[in-house]
Write an enzyme that holds these catalytic residues in place. Sequence first.
Site, PDB file in Angstrom:
ATOM      1  N   SER A 669       8.097  16.926  34.704  1.00 41.86           N
ATOM      2  CA  SER A 669       9.003  16.205  35.597  1.00 41.86           C
ATOM      3  C   SER A 669      10.101  15.515  34.790  1.00 41.86           C
ATOM      4  O   SER A 669      10.890  16.181  34.118  1.00 41.86           O
ATOM      5  CB  SER A 669       8.202  15.215  36.454  1.00 41.86           C
ATOM      6  OG  SER A 669       8.982  14.711  37.504  1.00 41.86           O
ATOM      7  N   ASP A 742       7.562  23.385  44.648  1.00 42.04           N
ATOM      8  CA  ASP A 742       7.739  22.001  44.190  1.00 42.04           C
ATOM      9  C   ASP A 742       8.170  21.117  45.359  1.00 42.04           C
ATOM     10  O   ASP A 742       9.132  21.412  46.061  1.00 42.04           O
ATOM     11  CB  ASP A 742       8.787  21.952  43.081  1.00 42.04           C
ATOM     12  CG  ASP A 742       8.763  20.644  42.311  1.00 42.04           C
ATOM     13  OD1 ASP A 742       8.653  19.582  42.940  1.00 42.04           O
ATOM     14  OD2 ASP A 742       8.858  20.680  41.075  1.00 42.04           O
ATOM     15  N   HIS A 776       4.615  20.144  42.899  1.00 45.14           N
ATOM     16  CA  HIS A 776       5.078  19.466  41.678  1.00 45.14           C
ATOM     17  C   HIS A 776       3.931  19.281  40.686  1.00 45.14           C
ATOM     18  O   HIS A 776       4.117  19.380  39.480  1.00 45.14           O
ATOM     19  CB  HIS A 776       5.689  18.110  42.047  1.00 45.14           C
ATOM     20  CG  HIS A 776       6.453  17.475  40.933  1.00 45.14           C
ATOM     21  ND1 HIS A 776       7.549  18.068  40.360  1.00 45.14           N
ATOM     22  CD2 HIS A 776       6.277  16.292  40.276  1.00 45.14           C
ATOM     23  CE1 HIS A 776       8.021  17.285  39.393  1.00 45.14           C
ATOM     24  NE2 HIS A 776       7.271  16.210  39.323  1.00 45.14           N
TER      25      HIS A 776
END
Length: 815
Positions: A669, A742, A776
Amino acid sequence: MKIFRLTLALCAGVIRLTSAQDLPYQTPPRAIATLVDAPATPRVSFSSNGQWMLLMDVRDMPTIAELSQPEVRLAGVRINPRTNGASRVSYASSLRLRRLPEGKELLVQGLPANARISDVQWSPDNTKIAFTHTTANHVELWLVDVASATAKLVPNLFLNGIFGSPYEWVSDGKTIIARAIVGGRGEAPNPTAAPTGPAIQQNVGRTAAARTYQDLLKSPVDERLFDYYALSQVVKVGMDGRMAPLGQPGVIQEAAPSPSGKYVLVSTRHRPYSYTLPVSSFPVRVDVLNMEGLVVKEIANLPLADNVPTSFDAVPVGPREISWREDAPNTLFWVEAQDGGDPKTAAPVRDKLFALGAPFDGQPQELASLPLRFGRIFWSGSDKLALVEGYRWADRKGALWTLDLATKTSLTPLFERSSQDTYTDPGTPFLRRNELGRRVLATDANADMVYFIGAGASPEGDRPFVDEMNVRTKKTARWWRSEAPYYEMPVTILDASKHVFVTRRESQQEAPNYFLRDAPNPKPVQLTKFPNPYATLGNLQKQVLKYKRADGVELTANLYLPPTYKKEDGPLPTLMEAYPVEFKDKKDAGQVKGSPYTFTRFNWGSPVFWVTQGYAVLQGASIPIVGEGTKQPNDTYVEQLTSSAKAAIEEGKRLGVVDANRVAVMGHSYGAFMTANLLAHSNLFKAGIARSGAYNRTLTPFGFQGEERTYWEAPEVYNAMSPFNFADKIKTPLLLIHGEADNNSGTFPIQSERFYNALKGNGATVRYVVLPAEAHGYAARESIMHMLWEMNTWLDTYVKKAATTPDGGTKADAR
């Protein structure tokens, strides 16, 4: 001829490297795979009366087939259309009960076959436990009788679970308020039906900025689908299975009974919907219903929140946070901004708190005026005390005030401090469940004493504690504090008057287990005996490093070494993992993070797996990005980023364990964003691994991470921080991994796709792996194993096997 054949082979290799590859799921080396497959530690919950402990065995890592079930993504919500529940849930597979302190453990009988248990809640009187079970076609409600440890189904009730837990206990312990699927709703609208017109959005001269969100509505068809899956009916459910509808069906996001059990607060989202905002910003009507299902009072009907500033302190105008006062039978409470919701507007009062009691036909009563933005409120069992939390993002200020509800006096500061100063963090007030099942402050009889549980950050590392504090005199007494060689975290207080509480204790070599403590007694009672799931690994070597970067900011990192490592083995190839954090004060940025005594849990994203492959690992290397006073942290992001990374490598080199010529950097991330920037602006690393990141900040123009300014306010910052803009400078091999689905704000898969194309177009060595069906965070066993295989192959190829040349460089450098 040999040269010709070699040329053909090299050309074939290039073709393979630059084209799409059909590769089945792979498995990493056995040592890593064994750690991944180690059993998960059970979850634990305690009854509020301190008599029972509930243990829940976790269903870890679904298969890719399970994860790839149909999924509908609407208005920021991910829905399983078969079950009408959330599509990505972590389930328990069994329940066990144990009477405290040393009673026999009982396996709950009567559970459904192949149980998928979630949303577990104790009844207010602790005699029952409710939970949801997700079948292949719907979400059910089940009840456990605690005394007999037996479970039974509530028949003929299918829950709507798309907005989280679909039920709440009523204070009588005999009734549940649930959100159910509406019977006879028919088939879902056809998502492939021919459109009847274009999808149109329009704004006429109004400022309506919106941050970057995923899974938004895109068309009238999406709107109809959202109405279908979000439609629910509030239902009153008795323990005998009798049910009665309350009010009318709607897109009901919440149905909360009052503490007395006399009313239900219902929040219903309605049109007009937005194509740029998630459901949390849709118009909402808030009603109070009685237990016969009649609307007693409409409390608010709030419009679409599409003109809220993008600042972190910004809020909508009008009532917000509407909920029940936990300390009163039938009184509502809410907050209203006094600055138009804009923190950049000068105002002595940011928020006001209001209350309105039954029968809800009078004027709201003002409870308090806050100089900071409202954070949350902790009610107690007495009108003499509530604790109110406020914050301001610009300078990271936080405050905790006492509020005397009986005299309506002004707020009295209890703490005022930087929210990032962990050394002065007083902890979190402990909340107990009262006889109505509501969470209120645990206090003494006079409501003078409250209790705090904190992480206990210190220069020696985290040392959790339990404190009691007299809120009138502000004097604090410490019951207990964690002591080396353990990291021990308080979990719950069972009896404040006798200082009886439960902790979760662990050490470097001992897995976390639960202990019952009596503060004056140094010998705790062990409640669980969970084994070390990684016993085959041996004694993992862990050390907390403390060092400084060039500007004097103090840094820390967790150093992990292979169990068999000896100093004479010399420096090792190294994997560094980090995640940048913004600060407004150098002093706060340099505080020690974590503890040297924690047990290392190998979650799917951990870099520590690679100690099994002969690497040194610098995990959680601190990367503070500091901007003091009028300066903003990101104004010098790149300089601080590279300086922090260089300092970590130099410290490892000084200790003789890090081979500075064979270091890789990885991040997930915002850590992936960091990784790409480090490769673009430094020559510190031999390889990089970036998972699920964002690389072009013009695609998140209304702010990102800790950056409040928009692209148009600080274009030079956005451009300088975007590694996409420096794709031609990145020559270090980079592995990009991204979940195909995601769901995180700003990290659309297109970020990795476009970055890969930019790198490839500039001749970089780069590999782009898309994990099907993954969000994610990655979940499926096949995905996690393959991700680890990709990472291990990349590290072995470009780091471990990078031979050192006589001048101290590598062959790649020499070229």
